[in-house]
Design an enzyme around this catalytic site. Structure first.
Site, PDB file in Angstrom:
ATOM      1  N   GLY A 219       1.325  -1.018  -0.041  1.00 33.61           N
ATOM      2  CA  GLY A 219      -0.101   0.366   0.043  1.00 33.61           C
ATOM      3  C   GLY A 219       0.920   0.902  -0.419  1.00 33.61           C
TER       4      GLY A 219
ATOM      5  CB  SER B 213     -15.085  10.828   0.335  1.00 33.97           C
ATOM      6  OG  SER B 213     -14.262  12.013   0.378  1.00 33.97           O
TER       7      SER B 213
ATOM      8  NE  ARG C 104     -12.759  11.030   8.242  1.00 39.97           N
ATOM      9  CZ  ARG C 104     -11.372  10.374   8.447  1.00 39.97           C
ATOM     10  NH1 ARG C 104     -10.659   9.507   8.132  1.00 39.97           N
ATOM     11  NH2 ARG C 104     -11.756  10.996   6.575  1.00 39.97           N
TER      12      ARG C 104
ATOM     13  NE  ARG D 102      -6.795   7.813   9.833  1.00 41.75           N
ATOM     14  CZ  ARG D 102      -8.365   7.990   8.248  1.00 41.75           C
ATOM     15  NH1 ARG D 102      -7.717   9.308   7.508  1.00 41.75           N
ATOM     16  NH2 ARG D 102      -8.726   7.432   7.887  1.00 41.75           N
TER      17      ARG D 102
ATOM     18  CG  LEU E  51      -4.561   9.524   1.615  1.00 43.32           C
ATOM     19  CD1 LEU E  51      -4.561   9.602   0.563  1.00 43.32           C
ATOM     20  CD2 LEU E  51      -4.267   7.352   1.565  1.00 43.32           C
TER      21      LEU E  51
END
Lengths: 647, 248
Positions: A50, A292, A338, A443, A449
């Site tokens: 990855g 997303s 989130r 996070r 990423l």
């Protein structure tokens, strides 16, 4: 009853004791170097391709090391980083909106609810700007403005626009960049690539990681690979929950096997439940799909004010809608982090205001955005996400509001690593989502990423070189007793799985495990629930080893056997997650203990008791065996410890 | 819904394969096609049969792992859709559905619906990259890229490497796959220095892997789940001609 023992504290001793801005420079300067001419004589195993693994493999090979790399997929290009949609953060301050390395550092520590190590987070923020440069040079087609410069947008939990993106496929584009860099090294003969090969165990000799046992998924052949160091870049363990947004085959076996061999596992209970996923439609469901979070930039989240309102959304007048995030958190509105957005959605559904099948959904409405920007502009920004939603649900989000519901998405926990990204097994390095390092208890969007690429391109390579340069390694071969033992254990396990020939499929166990974990160790956790889970999980594990049915043989392609092996590890890991969640009697980030909340239902941390990372040592799986907790106290010298407030 | 699946079963590359019919009486319109195979496999496992092997991973249409030929069409009847994103609502109660692996000389069958697509990786290894070693990059804004060029590069870079183009092509050509990479990298200023070498190496690798020649039938673009256009093939041909003539 307690479920664990307490061991000695653990500390990171590798971050230099200088001001935080200078730590990474100092560490790199202090690091020993391997003479370029000598690198060819050193080999490194990298498991996973990855963002973290692909970047690490390519970079180490460019530097001259002999890289032996593995992925279970048929091609390194398929690693699950590819599914990340929204973007990648970097403190470029191209918008002149007040961003800086320090602000990205601050936002990440705060967003992680003060459960991350400051040194690591600061380095991540420092490295972020280089990542964008690197990716642009590789030809990653980021979104651009008409002037030809890079476009950015804002993301949950922050008030600056620092997120670089490539439509809704940023992960794909970054991964293809890393894959191409890796391909170049494969062609040059610097990387020996083993696709369709899965790691079964870690080989530890004289206390150091020296190789892996892996199975060729086509022939079933189990082989050993030996090297000077091992890098695990195998991603997260969200599939413990069966239903998650992870790829179907994403698994925890590599990190769990390393854990069983001595690597501490830190904060396993820190899981991220992503607020904007497509609700599940039935029992056959194999996985969940994420939309997303960038959608929250322009979409407005609401539920009907009246519980049980079954009218179609267009029949519900404005006055009878509750845009609850905008109401409760006026400062951040739909862009709260989130964990907060997910819990708020659950709370609304618990109040009976949920929409769609089973009342497990809330609306994400683009009607205002379409009025404001026009459908074309919305299509340009989110077109592929809208298409994806339409394909899965059969509904057109340009006309009908999307229905979304939280789903397991990311695991902040992972193998404990020091500032050098080295686990508690010397020579075993862990990068990307597989480690625990940078995100604390939650996070921020577009930071996975960033971390994967920071670890792989920039952080791991000099530290791995330092390890090799400062370690005298004996030559080992496959006849070493430790190698033979590890191979026998790994093959013995497969033989045992195949010989049970019971009456339940692997998936039925996995599904049951997932249900227990989602109910008791999901969005809200309670002492009672966790104790219940810890009563049931050992039984389920025992039942699995008694009555699982794995058809076929081991010396052929056998996808049932692959799954059985992974699920056997998930069963053990799920237990540790519950123990960790039970022991942490506070709420922080993605870990919400119902006993620890403010009067208005927000997470309440307990910094006096829990300002530490919990690193677990494997304690066995027999009756009476218990994991051992080692605490790494966290110091906040730069970001003032404060209760998060996004109102 | 009741569906009959006629699935290609082949135990290994060396053994002959055949179509085998399976009834799935409890299909749900909201299932994905792969979830339908999951349900079938659960049953086969309990009945002591060998479950059907197929490649899959992300199940979000982006990793490119999945892909089968459904009723003669790569990835099935719905446009711009991977197999994992195809839903049973596209079919009717009582349908008989043929399910086969990608068929191409360059893609050998491994087992059942799984094929070997490593040839596509080797095409990329031959030059489908920009040589930019880690750490050597200039500041990102030092080279502005006009938006239309960035958009063209992006559209081509969305290729997921699933191989549907090859499966759909009567010649088994990987021209669309290869051209997408050429159009992605050769259109960018960062890709310019290796422009000629790249296209020549990619085409050479494509031929060496045993992929067929392109005769512009266009089946590939119809099957492509990401909508890579025929224009990309024209771009490759132009780039190839330019490189062959040695113009800089």
């Amino acid at each position: 009853m307690t479920f664990y023992k307490i061991g000695d504290d653990i500390a990171d001793t590798t971050a230099p004791d200088v001001p935080i801005e200078q730590r990474w420079d100092k560490r790199r300067f202090d690091a020993k170097l391997v003479n370029p001419a000598n690198r060819r004589r050193h080999s490194v195993i990298v498991v996973g391709t990855g963002l973290a693994g692909g970047a690490a493999g390519a970079t180490l090979a460019e530097q001259g090391y002999r890289v032996i790399q593995f992925c279970y997929q048929d091609s390194p290009r398929r690693a699950h980083s590819i599914a990340a949609q929204g973007g990648i953060n970097a403190a470029k301050n191209y918008r002149n909106d007040g961003d800086s390395v320090y602000r990205l550092f601050y936002d990440t520590v705060k967003g992680g609810d003060f459960r991350a190590r400051e040194s690591n987070v600061y380095r991540l923020a420092q490295t972020s700007t280089q990542i964008i440069d690197q990716c642009v040079a590789q030809g990653v087609p980021f979104a651009r403005e008409y002037g030809g410069l890079l476009d950015t947008r804002s993301f949950g939990g922050v008030q600056v626009a620092r997120t670089f993106y490539a439509r809704g496929q940023t992960g794909q584009q970054l991964l293809i960049g890393a894959y191409q860099a890796l391909s170049r090294q494969i062609d040059a003969g610097n990387v020996e690539m083993h696709a369709r090969t899965e790691m079964l165990d870690l080989i530890v000799i004289d206390g150091r990681a020296r190789g892996i046992v892996a199975r060729d998924l086509i022939t079933g052949q189990v082989s050993t690979y030996l090297a000077d160091a091992v890098v695990l870049a195998t991603g997260g363990y969200g599939n413990v929950f069966y239903l998650s947004t992870n790829a179907k085959n994403s698994n925890a076996s590599a990190i769990w096997r390393a854990h069983r061999r001595g690597a501490y596992f830190a904060n396993p209970c820190y899981t991220q439940i992503h607020p904007t996923c497509i609700p599940r439609s039935g029992d056959y469901q194999g996985k969940l799909t994420l939309m997303s979070e960038s959608l929250r930039n322009d979409g407005r989240i609401w539920v009907p004010k009246n519980p049980g309102d079954t009218r179609s959304p267009d029949q519900i007048p404005e006055a009878e809608r509750d845009y609850y995030l905008e109401r409760i958190y006026p400062g951040f509105g739909n862009l709260v982090p989130r964990d907060i957005a997910s819990r708020a959605a659950k709370n609304q559904c618990d109040l009976g205001r949920g929409v769609g099948p089973g009342g497990l959904g809330v609306y994400l409405d683009f009607a205002d955005a379409i009025r404001r920007m026009g459908e074309d502009k919305v299509r340009e920004k989110y077109g592929n996400l809208f298409e994806m939603y339409d394909r899965i649900t059969g509904e057109d989000p340009y006309k009908v509001p999307m229905r979304i519901y939280p789903a397991v998405h990311y695991t902040m926990g992972g193998l404990w690593v020091d500032y050098d990204l080295q686990s508690t097994i010397p020579g075993c390095f862990v990068v990307g989502e597989a480690n625990f390092s940078d995100h604390g208890a939650n996070r921020l969007g577009a930071s996975a990423l960033m971390q994967g690429l920071a670890d792989g391109y920039f952080v791991l390579p000099p530290m791995l070189g330092n390890y090799i340069a400062s370690t005298k390694l004996e030559k080992v071969d496959a006849s070493h007793p430790a190698v033979v033992d590890t191979v026998n254990e790994a093959t013995g396990r497969l033989t045992r799985l195949l010989s049970i020939d019971g009456e339940r499929t692997v998936d039925s166990f996995h599904r049951e495990l997932g249900e227990i974990m989602w109910e008791e160790c999901g969005m809200a956790r309670s002492e009672d629930g966790l104790r219940k889970a810890l009563g049931r999980l050992p039984e389920l594990r025992e039942e699995f080893w008694r009555s699982v049915k794995v058809p076929g043989t081991g010396d052929q392609l056998n996808q049932s056997l692959e799954r059985a092996n992974r699920v056997s590890d998930f069963l053990e890991l799920g237990e540790l997650m519950c123990v960790d969640a039970l022991h942490r009697e506070e709420s922080c980030g993605g870990h919400f203990r119902v006993e620890s909340q403010t009067p208005d239902g927000e997470a309440r941390r307990d910094d006096d008791r829990f300002a530490y990372a919990g690193a677990w040592e494997f304690g066995g799986t027999g009756t009476g065996d218990q994991p051992i907790l080692h605490k790494e106290p966290l110091n906040f010298d730069y970001v003032h410890l404060a209760q998060r407030n996004y109102a | 819904m009741k569906l009959t699946l006629r699935i290609w079963r082949q135990a290994s590359p060396d053994e002959p394969g055949r179509m085998v019919a399976y009834e799935v009486p409890d299909a749900n319109p909201d299932m994905s096609f792969l979830e339908l195979l999951d349900v079938l496999n659960e049953r086969l496992t309990l009945e002591g049969d060998d479950p059907v092997s197929f490649d899959h991973d992300c199940r979000e249409g982006i990793c490119g792992a999945c892909g089968v030929v459904i009723n003669g069409q790569a990835h099935g009847p719905r446009e711009r859709t991977t197999t994992c994103q195809l839903h049973i609502r596209e079919f009717n109660d009582g349908d008989v559905i043929d399910v086969e692996p990608w068929r191409s000389v360059a893609f050998g069958v491994i087992k059942d619906l799984m094929v070997d697509r490593s040839g596509l990786d080797r095409i990329i290894q031959a030059g489908g990259y920009i040589s930019a070693p880690t750490g050597s990059a200039p500041e990102a804004h030092s080279t502005p890229v006009p938006k239309p060029i960035a958009d063209t590069a992006f559209d081509n870079a969305t290729c997921i490497g699933c191989g549907a183009c090859v499966a759909a092509c009567p010649n088994g050509s990987s021209m669309l796959f290869t051209s997408a990479k050429v159009a992605h990298l050769n259109s960018l200023p960062q890709g310019a220095p290796e422009r000629a070498e790249r296209v020549l190496n990619l085409v050479e690798a494509m031929d060496a892997e045993g992929f067929g020649g392109c005769t512009n039938t266009g089946e590939c673009t119809v099957a492509c789940p990401k909508g890579i256009p025929m224009d990309s093939i024209a771009t490759l041909n132009r780039e190839y001609l330019r490189a062959s003539l040695g113009r800089k």
